[in-house]
Design an enzyme around this catalytic site. Structure first.
Site, PDB file in Angstrom:
ATOM      1  N   ASP A 357      27.286  15.933  34.961  1.00 13.29           N
ATOM      2  CA  ASP A 357      26.547  15.514  36.132  1.00 13.29           C
ATOM      3  C   ASP A 357      25.178  14.979  35.704  1.00 13.29           C
ATOM      4  OD1 ASP A 357      26.304  15.575  39.122  1.00 13.29           O
ATOM      5  OD2 ASP A 357      24.613  16.874  38.630  1.00 13.29           O
ATOM      6  N   GLU A 386      27.659  10.698  34.228  1.00  8.31           N
ATOM      7  CA  GLU A 386      26.912   9.743  35.035  1.00  8.31           C
ATOM      8  C   GLU A 386      25.718   9.229  34.225  1.00  8.31           C
ATOM      9  OE1 GLU A 386      27.333  11.151  39.594  1.00  8.31           O
ATOM     10  OE2 GLU A 386      26.243  12.548  38.309  1.00  8.31           O
TER      11      GLU A 386
END
Length: 662
Positions: A357, A386
């Site tokens: 994340d 990400e």
């Protein structure tokens, strides 16, 4: 090194002569220094080691002046025994050896600091906790292994380029009554481990359904212990995705059938992994090391104040995460923490991949060291995340972002450029269209990503090979594709909107790179217009298996596309130069994209029609057999060949796939 380096000694010298605020300032300044990192980095054992005759505990807290171990009578009792821990000189650690059997005893640490603060905290190295993560627990970790765990094997898998990822929540997959999962197992690890579940109309659900799709990896949203769900409540609105971490090395208790039992969640999570492996599915764990839920009460911040998080010069927390804090992966002990946590899940829970994340908040060196550590366990373990360039104190050249992807050649990144070009942006009122929703002049941008990223701007996405791109158009925190299309084309008949979605799914399924799908994307999942449904409850988030059953033709098309991807090497080629050598673009304008794949032992033509009309597109000479047409797979018994060096009809909003047979 003992506490006699100048900066540390100054803090202790101030105890009798200065006020707590000055000491706190000196502590913060000291923690931010490279000298502190070099002086107090510790590579020895941390946490606890249990046996029936003794238990050893050690904690790293270099600025503490005293530490006590608190042993509680039970998980609910406030009565405890305080045991003085011994400072281990030159290490910044405190330790204690307990004689006797302390199995299942809850514990905390009470830490005294020079600025007169006293903190009671869980162990940041906890591997088991009481309900809702309130206290750490000494357990016999061997009791957390299910039967035959030693024979659990990762399903065969060699190359990242062959991965097909499907994202889901443990809870969402089985929380709906129409999942066919018994009530007590719905939304639990045990529910996902259950085979043989069906809808009322006998359509397979859960584990069996996912295993039949043709994916290789099931990415499960955060499974490590998080804060905002009461593990003792079964209310449908007692819900959160879990991007609010507490204990990084403990499974989430709300997914356990016995959250009060600190060992049960260990065993049940392993049983789920075991069941998925037995079905040929690899398991990706969504990990959230970039921030914590509340830094003020997190064990990392309580054991070593001012160390694990980024602070600006004014002493305020850096907030690239957008939730109030962010961790600092450049600090040597947090770097060590991340590496050991990841390898713990890979080794002890047989996790096959990790999705990071907000990976752009982590530094490149740490991510490459994690990759190196995973390679020693199994080089086929996936690692991706990400790669957004967020506003943080970490300098841009050190961020693990798409622009720096060439510095992390074995780590992959979500490609938001393909998402936005195919479906349109989610920003603003989210009505912005893309290729599948009627936007003009998107063809070249879609092609740049679709063909593996070799033609993308290096300023935006500097990848060395196609498998560094995670190709997607739907993910948990975007509008579902169905809801997104409805925002810009709500006036259209449902049938046309479905065609747009099937077209988008086919683009992702055939993209060079690693295709990624959100659960239910293949059968038009809706969240009823809720975009970021992180706490919207089961009613919004649960998988509707009846919707799957009523759209099974779309599911079959999805399965067929994935089978094609596995059959033809064009789609899984990682070398960007080879992709260009074996692909000729035959059409790229007026909302039409056509490519001719040649070499590698096969010839294919793939045409995406984004128009609201049937179109005619020229194809090369030869005899061509349709494989997919009008959003359906074509059977092998199709007899009539399509002659090339002529135009071929491509129906409205659909994909045509042809194979040369003569």
């Amino acid at each position: 090194m003992a506490k006699d380096i100048a900066t540390i000694q100054e803090i202790f010298d101030l105890i009798e002569t200065a006020d707590p605020e000055l000491i706190s300032l000196r502590m913060r300044e000291t923690m931010a220094s490279d000298a502190f990192d070099q002086a107090y980095y510790y590579d020895g054992f941390l946490g606890y080691s249990y046996s029936k005759t003794s238990t050893f505990l050690r904690i790293w807290t270099p600025t503490a002046i005293d530490v006590e171990l608190l042993l509680y009578k039970s998980d609910t009792s406030n009565e405890y025994e305080a045991i003085q821990m011994e400072e281990e000189l030159e290490t910044g650690t405190y330790a204690v050896q307990l004689e006797g059997d302390y199995k299942n005893v809850p514990y905390m640490y009470r830490i005294f600091f020079p600025n007169s603060t006293v903190e009671i905290t869980q162990d940041p190295y906890s591997q088991a906790v009481t309900v809702n993560g309130a206290r750490s627990v000494i357990v016999d970790l061997d009791e957390g292994y299910p039967d035959d765990w030693e024979n659990d094997k990762r399903p065969p898998f060699a190359n990242a380029r062959d991965a097909i990822i499907y994202e889901a929540s443990v809870r969402d997959l089985t929380s709906n009554i129409n999942s066919g999962v018994p009530k007590e197992k719905r939304g639990k690890f045990a529910g996902l481990a259950l085979s043989g579940t069906k809808t009322a109309n006998e359509f397979a659900t859960g584990l069996d359904y996912i295993a039949d799709l043709g994916i290789t990896h099931l990415q499960l949203m955060p499974m490590a212990d998080f804060v905002t769900v009461d593990e003792l409540s079964d209310r449908p609105d007692n819900y959160n995705w879990g991007y609010d971490p507490m204990h990084y090395n403990v499974p989430e208790g709300s997914y356990s059938m016995s959250p009060r039992d600190p060992v049960a969640r260990l065993k049940e999570m392993r049983e789920m992994v075991q069941a998925l492996h037995a079905k040929g599915l690899r398991v990706v764990m969504d990990v959230v090391y970039n921030h914590v839920y509340e830094h003020e009460r997190h064990p990392l911040g309580l054991t070593v104040p001012y160390y694990y998080f980024r602070y600006n010069k004014n002493g305020d927390l850096s907030n690239g995460s957008g939730v109030g804090n962010e961790t600092d992966s450049t600090r040597l002990m947090f770097r060590r923490y991340m590496i050991e946590s990841i390898t713990y899940w890979a080794e002890e829970f047989h996790i096959d991949g990790f999705r990071f994340d907000l990976m752009g908040l982590h530094d490149i060196e740490t991510l490459n060291l994690i990759r190196e550590a995973l390679d020693k366990i199994d080089p086929s373990i996936l690692m991706y995340g990400e790669g957004w360039d967020l506003e943080t104190l970490l300098s841009s050249d050190k961020k693990a972002i798409l622009r720096n992807a060439y510095k992390t050649p074995r780590i992959s990144y979500f490609n938001d450029q393909l998402r936005d070009q195919v479906r349109g942006s989610d920003y603003g009122d989210a009505t912005d269209p893309g290729f599948i929703t009627g936007k003009f002049m998107t063809e070249q941008a879609v092609l740049a990503s679709y063909l593996g990223g070799g033609n993308l701007s290096k300023r935006d996405a500097n990848v060395t090979q196609s498998q560094q791109l995670i190709q997607y158009i739907e993910v948990h925190d975007n509008y579902t594709l169905r809801d997104k299309i409805a925002l810009s084309h709500g006036e259209e008949p449902v049938g046309l909107r479905k065609r747009r979605q099937l077209l988008g799914n086919s683009i992702i399924a055939l993209s060079a790179g690693i295709p990624f799908f959100h659960s239910g994307q293949e059968f038009f999942r809706t969240k009823h217009g809720v975009r970021d449904s992180y706490n919207s409850g089961d009613e919004i988030n649960c998988i509707d298996w009846d919707l799957m059953a009523s759209n099974y033709d779309a599911v079959n098309y999805f399965k067929g596309l994935l089978a094609l991807r596995k059959k033809y090497p064009f789609f899984t080629e990682k070398n960007q130069q080879k992709i260009f050598e074996n692909v000729t673009v035959i059409k790229s304008d007026y909302q039409i994209i056509g490519v001719h794949y040649h070499g590698l032992g096969h010839e294919l033509v793939v045409i995406f029609n984004g128009q609201l009309n049937d179109v005619k597109v020229w194809i090369p000479e030869g005899g061509w057999r349709p494989i997919a047409r009008d959003n359906k797979m074509v059977g092998d018994d199709f007899a009539d060949l399509i002659k090339g060096n002529a135009d071929v009809k491509v129906p409205v909003l659909s994909t045509l796939i042809l194979e040369r047979v003569e």
